[in-house]
Scaffold this motif. Structure first.
Motif, PDB file in Angstrom:
ATOM      1  N   GLN A   1       1.071  -1.137   0.164  1.00 26.54           N
ATOM      2  CA  GLN A   1       0.246   0.073   0.096  1.00 26.54           C
ATOM      3  C   GLN A   1       0.961   1.055   0.076  1.00 26.54           C
ATOM      4  OE1 GLN A   1      -2.546   1.601  -1.202  1.00 26.54           O
ATOM      5  NE2 GLN A   1      -3.989   0.115   0.147  1.00 26.54           N
ATOM      6  N   GLY A   2       0.249   2.459  -0.439  1.00 29.29           N
ATOM      7  CA  GLY A   2       1.103   3.439  -0.667  1.00 29.29           C
ATOM      8  C   GLY A   2       1.337   4.239   0.700  1.00 29.29           C
ATOM      9  N   THR A   3       2.037   5.347   0.952  1.00 31.12           N
ATOM     10  CA  THR A   3       2.338   5.957   2.124  1.00 31.12           C
ATOM     11  C   THR A   3       1.091   6.336   2.979  1.00 31.12           C
ATOM     12  OG1 THR A   3       3.227   7.754   0.847  1.00 31.12           O
ATOM     13  CG2 THR A   3       4.808   6.330   1.763  1.00 31.12           C
ATOM     14  N   PHE A   4      -0.024   6.931   2.365  1.00 30.00           N
ATOM     15  CA  PHE A   4      -0.937   7.150   2.751  1.00 30.00           C
ATOM     16  C   PHE A   4      -1.653   6.367   3.964  1.00 30.00           C
ATOM     17  CE2 PHE A   4      -2.255   5.561  -1.405  1.00 30.00           C
ATOM     18  CZ  PHE A   4      -3.263   4.671  -0.963  1.00 30.00           C
ATOM     19  N   THR A   5      -1.234   5.067   3.730  1.00 31.81           N
ATOM     20  CA  THR A   5      -1.836   4.019   4.639  1.00 31.81           C
ATOM     21  C   THR A   5      -1.279   4.280   6.056  1.00 31.81           C
ATOM     22  OG1 THR A   5      -2.565   1.778   4.966  1.00 31.81           O
ATOM     23  CG2 THR A   5      -0.329   2.184   4.568  1.00 31.81           C
ATOM     24  N   ARG A   6      -0.430   4.917   6.266  1.00 32.97           N
ATOM     25  CA  ARG A   6       0.202   5.012   7.771  1.00 32.97           C
ATOM     26  C   ARG A   6      -0.765   5.326   8.905  1.00 32.97           C
ATOM     27  NH1 ARG A   6       5.616   7.499   8.881  1.00 32.97           N
ATOM     28  NH2 ARG A   6       5.751   6.357  10.622  1.00 32.97           N
ATOM     29  N   GLY A   7      -1.701   6.412   8.646  1.00 28.20           N
ATOM     30  CA  GLY A   7      -2.852   6.601   9.463  1.00 28.20           C
ATOM     31  C   GLY A   7      -3.556   5.669   9.840  1.00 28.20           C
TER      32      GLY A   7
END
Length: 424
Positions: free
Chosen positions: A261-267
Motif C-alpha cells: 500500500q502507498g504511504t497514505f496508509t500510515r494513519g
C-alpha cells in the motif's frame, strides 16, 4: 471611603471591550465580504479534511478571502454532476492525472494556470508532475504519496524475511473494498508487478494505451497476481475494505504480516505499532531485485473558474507557506503529507525516520512512474477495477477473455485524452 464607583467602572470597561470585540469581528466580516470567497472540492474528510481545512483557514487569515469547502469520498460522481449542471466549484483537488486530462481536453472545463503560478513555482516541479495539454498547464500536485512499498511490523520481521513470506497469500494484509472505486488496491498490485518485472519502458507503453492487455508482459503480471491470491486469500481480500486491511497486521495474534500500500496508509496503524516499509522490488514474486522504480501518486489542484479569489488560492496552495502549515501539528492519527517540490524550506519537517525516507524517495530523481490506471481515461480505469474484482471472485476463470474485454475498452477510448508521460 466610598467604593460605589468601582462596579460602574468595571462594567464600563467590560462594555468597552465588548464593543471593541464586536467592531473587530464586524471589521473582519466586512474584510472577508470585500475580499470575496472561493469554493473548493476535494476527497479529504476526517483527519485529512481537518488538516486541509487548517491550510484553508491560514489562506483566509492571510487574504481575507473566505473558503467554502466540501469534502467527499465520491468526488468523481459529485464533480461530474456539478460540471454537467454548470455548477462546478472554483477549485477542485483531483485525485488522479487521468481526470486532469479528461477535464482539460475532453470536457474543456479547466482554466489554464500558465499565468497564475509564477516561474519559480512551476520550476520547483519536475515536468512529470505538470504536463501540458494543448500547450497549456492546468494542474499541479499539492501533495503526493510513494507507492511500490510493502509495510511490515519492524518488531517482528527484518526486511530480508519478506521475500520468503511474499509467495504465501495468507501473509498479505489485503482489502479490495472502497465503495464505487472497489478494486483499485488490486490494480495497484498488477501495475507494480508489471513495473518491477518488466521495467519502465514496458510500463510506460502500457499506461499510454500502446501495449495490449493480452500481451505476454501484462498477462504475466496478472498470473503473478493470481499466484499470490489464490481462492482463499482472494476471498478474504474481497471481503475486506482497503482501510481495514492493516488491522490484520496489528491484531493479537497477527493474522497477516505485510501490506502492499502507498504511504497514505500510515494513519491506519496504531501509534504504538512500529511499522516500516521495504521497496516492493525486494519483495514481490518475480521482481527484478535491482529495480529502483517506484509508482507514485498525487492529488492535483485544478481551477474551474478563473476568478481573482481562485487564482490567489492556487498561488497559495503552491507556496511554501501552505506546505509549512500543512505539516505543522497534524491532527491526531494522521501524518504530515508529502510533497514533490525539488526544494522544501526547513519549516517543512518530518520528525520520524520512516517519513523522512519516504519524502526523500519521492523527490530523488530516478524512475518515478505515476499510477498507470490513474493516468488512463476514467472509463478504462473503472473497467480495470471491475476486472480485478471479477478475477479474484473466480481465480479459475478464463484470463484471456477478461483481458480481451479490457482491450475492447482501450480501443473505445483511443480518441480520449491520455496522460502524456507517466514516468520521469
Amino acid at each position: 471611603m466610598t467604593t460605589a464607583p468601582r462596579p460602574r467602572n468595571v462594567t464600563a470597561a467590560v462594555l468597552v471591550l465588548w464593543l471593541l470585540l464586536v467592531c473587530a469581528v464586524g471589521a473582519g466580516d466586512a474584510r472577508s465580504r470585500a475580499a470575496g470567497s472561493v469554493t473548493v472540492l476535494a476527497t479529504w474528510t476526517g483527519g485529512e479534511g481537518m488538516a486541509f481545512k487548517k491550510v484553508l483557514a491560514d489562506f483566509t487569515a492571510e487574504t481575507g478571502i473566505s473558503v467554502v469547502y466540501q469534502g467527499t469520498t465520491a468526488l468523481r460522481e459529485v464533480l461530474l454532476s456539478e460540471v454537467d449542471a454548470g455548477a462546478s466549484p472554483d477549485v477542485a483537488i483531483l485525485p488522479s492525472p487521468g481526470e486532469v486530462a479528461d477535464y482539460a481536453e475532453r470536457k474543456e472545463a479547466l482554466k489554464s494556470l500558465d499565468g497564475v503560478l509564477d516561474r519559480a513555482q512551476w520550476d520547483s516541479y519536475d515536468p512529470l508532475w505538470t504536463p501540458k495539454f494543448n500547450g497549456h498547464r492546468y494542474a499541479f500536485p499539492v501533495k503526493a504519496d510513494l507507492k511500490s512499498v510493502v509495510w511490515y511490523d519492524a518488531q517482528r520481521h527484518q526486511p530480508g524475511d519478506l521475500a520468503a513470506l511474499a509467495a504465501d497469500g495468507r501473509q498479505w494484509c489485503a482489502g479490495m473494498g472502497d465503495g464505487a472505486a472497489s478494486g483499485w488496491p488490486g490494480t495497484d498490485w498488477i501495475e507494480d508487478i508489471l513495473l518491477q518485472q518488466r521495467g519502465r519502458a514496458v510500463y510506460e507503453k502500457w499506461a499510454a494505451g500502446e501495449l495490449p492487455w493480452t500481451s505476454p508482459e501484462l498477462t504475466g503480471a496478472w498470473k503473478t497476481f493470481r499466484s499470490v491470491f489464490p481462492a482463499g486469500p482472494a476471498k478474504k481480500a474481497l471481503g475486506n475494505s482497503f482501510g481495514g486491511a492493516a488491522a490484520g497486521m496489528t491484531a493479537t495474534p497477527p493474522r497477516c504480516a505485510m501490506e502492499h500500500q502507498g504511504t497514505f496508509t500510515r494513519g491506519a496503524y496504531p501509534s504504538a505499532f512500529k511499522e516500516d516499509f521495504a521497496d516492493s522490488a525486494r519483495v514481490l514474486p518475480g521482481a527484478d531485485r535491482d529495480s529502483t522504480a517506484h509508482e507514485v501518486s498525487a492529488d492535483f489542484a485544478a481551477m474551474f473558474h478563473a476568478t481573482p479569489q481562485a487564482e490567489r488560492l492556487m498561488r497559495y496552495l503552491a507556496s511554501d507557506r501552505a506546505r509549512t502549515t500543512w505539516t505543522t501539528d497534524p491532527p491526531k492519527g494522521t501524518y504530515p503529507p508529502f510533497f514533490v517540490n525539488k526544494a522544501l524550506p526547513d519549516s517543512v519537517r518530518y520528525t520520524d525516520p520512516v517519513s523522512r525516507r519516504a519524502a526523500d524517495r519521492l523527490r530523488t530523481p530516478g524512475a518515478r512512474c505515476l499510477d498507470a490506471s490513474d493516468s488512463m481515461p476514467p472509463p478504462l480505469r473503472t473497467a480495470f477495477q471491475r476486472a480485478v474484482l471479477k478475477f479474484l471472485s473466480d481465480p479459475d476463470q478464463d484470463l484471456n477473455a477478461l483481458l480481451r474485454e479490457l482491450d475492447r475498452v482501450r480501443e473505445r477510448e483511443r480518441g480520449a485524452p491520455w496522460f502524456p508521460h507517466v514516468c520521469g
